[in-house]
Design a protein around this motif. Structure first.
Motif, PDB file in Angstrom:
ATOM      1  N   UNK A 111       0.773  -1.285   0.015  1.00 39.36           N
ATOM      2  CA  UNK A 111       0.105  -0.145   0.021  1.00 39.36           C
ATOM      3  C   UNK A 111       0.849   1.461  -0.049  1.00 39.36           C
ATOM      4  N   UNK A 112       1.783   1.124   0.708  1.00 36.01           N
ATOM      5  CA  UNK A 112       2.916   2.350   0.902  1.00 36.01           C
ATOM      6  C   UNK A 112       3.533   2.600  -0.587  1.00 36.01           C
ATOM      7  N   UNK A 113       3.908   1.424  -1.240  1.00 37.94           N
ATOM      8  CA  UNK A 113       4.452   1.439  -2.614  1.00 37.94           C
ATOM      9  C   UNK A 113       3.637   2.126  -3.503  1.00 37.94           C
ATOM     10  N   UNK A 114       2.620   1.654  -3.450  1.00 30.26           N
ATOM     11  CA  UNK A 114       1.411   2.279  -4.246  1.00 30.26           C
ATOM     12  C   UNK A 114       1.212   3.741  -3.933  1.00 30.26           C
ATOM     13  N   UNK A 115       1.358   4.349  -2.888  1.00 28.73           N
ATOM     14  CA  UNK A 115       1.214   5.674  -2.599  1.00 28.73           C
ATOM     15  C   UNK A 115       2.360   6.363  -3.129  1.00 28.73           C
ATOM     16  N   UNK A 116       3.445   6.022  -2.900  1.00 26.56           N
ATOM     17  CA  UNK A 116       4.800   6.594  -3.660  1.00 26.56           C
ATOM     18  C   UNK A 116       4.455   6.678  -5.153  1.00 26.56           C
ATOM     19  N   UNK A 117       3.913   5.625  -5.741  1.00 28.38           N
ATOM     20  CA  UNK A 117       3.854   5.589  -7.186  1.00 28.38           C
ATOM     21  C   UNK A 117       2.944   6.695  -7.711  1.00 28.38           C
ATOM     22  N   UNK A 118       2.057   7.123  -6.834  1.00 29.63           N
ATOM     23  CA  UNK A 118       1.291   8.128  -7.263  1.00 29.63           C
ATOM     24  C   UNK A 118       1.931   9.439  -7.443  1.00 29.63           C
ATOM     25  N   UNK A 119       2.784   9.697  -6.465  1.00 22.71           N
ATOM     26  CA  UNK A 119       3.706  10.709  -6.654  1.00 22.71           C
ATOM     27  C   UNK A 119       4.462  10.853  -8.004  1.00 22.71           C
TER      28      UNK A 119
END
Length: 204
Positions: A111-119
C-alpha cells in the motif's frame, strides 16, 4: 474518533514534534491514551506505524504536486519542484521518511509503495508534455526521475551543510568589477532543474 484514528493522530503528532526517534509503540500508546495491545491489534507494531506515516507523507507530497497552477508546461514542472523543495524544509521528517525509508527502518508495504507510485505518476504527467516529439509514458517517467534526482540531490547536499560554507557567487558588472551575491541552496536547485527542463524543451 475511533481507536485507529487516535493512534494515527498520536503517531503523527509525535513524528512531527520530535521525529522518528520519539516514535515507539509505547510512546504512541501513551499519547493516544490506549494500551500497547491496541497498537499491535491495529498496526502490528512499529513497522505498521511507520507505514501509516509513510503513506501520510506520500499524500502530503502528492497534494503539493497537484496544487501547481503554472501556465506553461515548464512553469508547472518548476513550480512542482519548488513545492517539493519547500516541503523538504517544512515537513523534513516526512520528506526523509518517504525518500529514504530504509534509513529509518521502514519497509514500505504494498500500500505504501502504491502511494509513492502516485507521486511519480503525477510528476510524470507534468513532465510528459514537454516532450513534443513522440511523447511516450517512458519519456515522462524518465524525466520525472531526473527531476526527483535533482531535487533529492540538492536536499541531501543541503543536509550536509555544504551550502552554508559555499553560499556566495559573483558576477561581472559593466565596469569590469565583480560583485558578490548570495545564492541560496533552493535557488541553485531550481536553476539546475530549469536548465534540465529547458534543455529537453529545446530539443523538441
Amino acid at each position: 474518533m475511533h481507536n485507529k484514528e487516535k493512534i494515527v493522530a498520536a503517531a503523527t503528532a509525535l513524528f512531527e514534534e520530535s521525529g522518528l526517534e520519539a516514535l515507539s509503540v509505547r510512546t504512541v500508546a501513551q499519547r493516544a491514551g490506549l494500551s500497547t495491545i491496541g497498537i499491535y491489534s491495529h498496526f502490528k507494531g512499529k513497522q505498521g506505524l511507520l507505514n501509516a506515516l509513510y503513506i501520510k507523507g506520500c499524500e502530503l507530497l502528492l497534494n503539493e504536486i497537484e496544487g501547481v497552477t503554472g501556465k506553461t508546461d515548464s512553469d508547472k514542472i518548476l513550480e512542482a519542484s519548488e513545492r517539493l523543495l519547500d516541503f523538504s524544509v517544512s515537513h523534513g521528517a516526512y520528506y526523509r521518511l518517504v525518500f529514504n525509508p530504509t534509513a529509518h527502518e521502514c519497509i514500505p508495504s504494498e500500500e505504501a509503495a502504491t502511494a509513492f507510485n502516485q507521486i511519480t505518476h503525477k510528476l510524470s504527467s507534468l513532465t510528459l508534455p514537454i516532450h513534443k516529439k513522440f511523447p511516450t509514458p517512458e519519456k515522462g517517467s524518465a524525466s520525472a526521475s531526473h527531476i526527483l534526482a535533482l531535487i533529492h540531490g540538492f536536499v541531501s547536499l543541503n543536509d550536509t551543510g555544504i551550502f552554508a560554507y559555499n553560499s556566495s557567487a559573483s558576477e561581472s558588472r559593466s565596469d569590469g568589477q565583480k560583485t558578490s551575491y548570495s545564492l541560496p541552496w533552493k535557488d541553485r536547485a531550481l536553476q539546475a532543474i530549469r536548465l534540465h527542463v529547458y534543455a529537453i524543451a529545446a530539443t523538441q
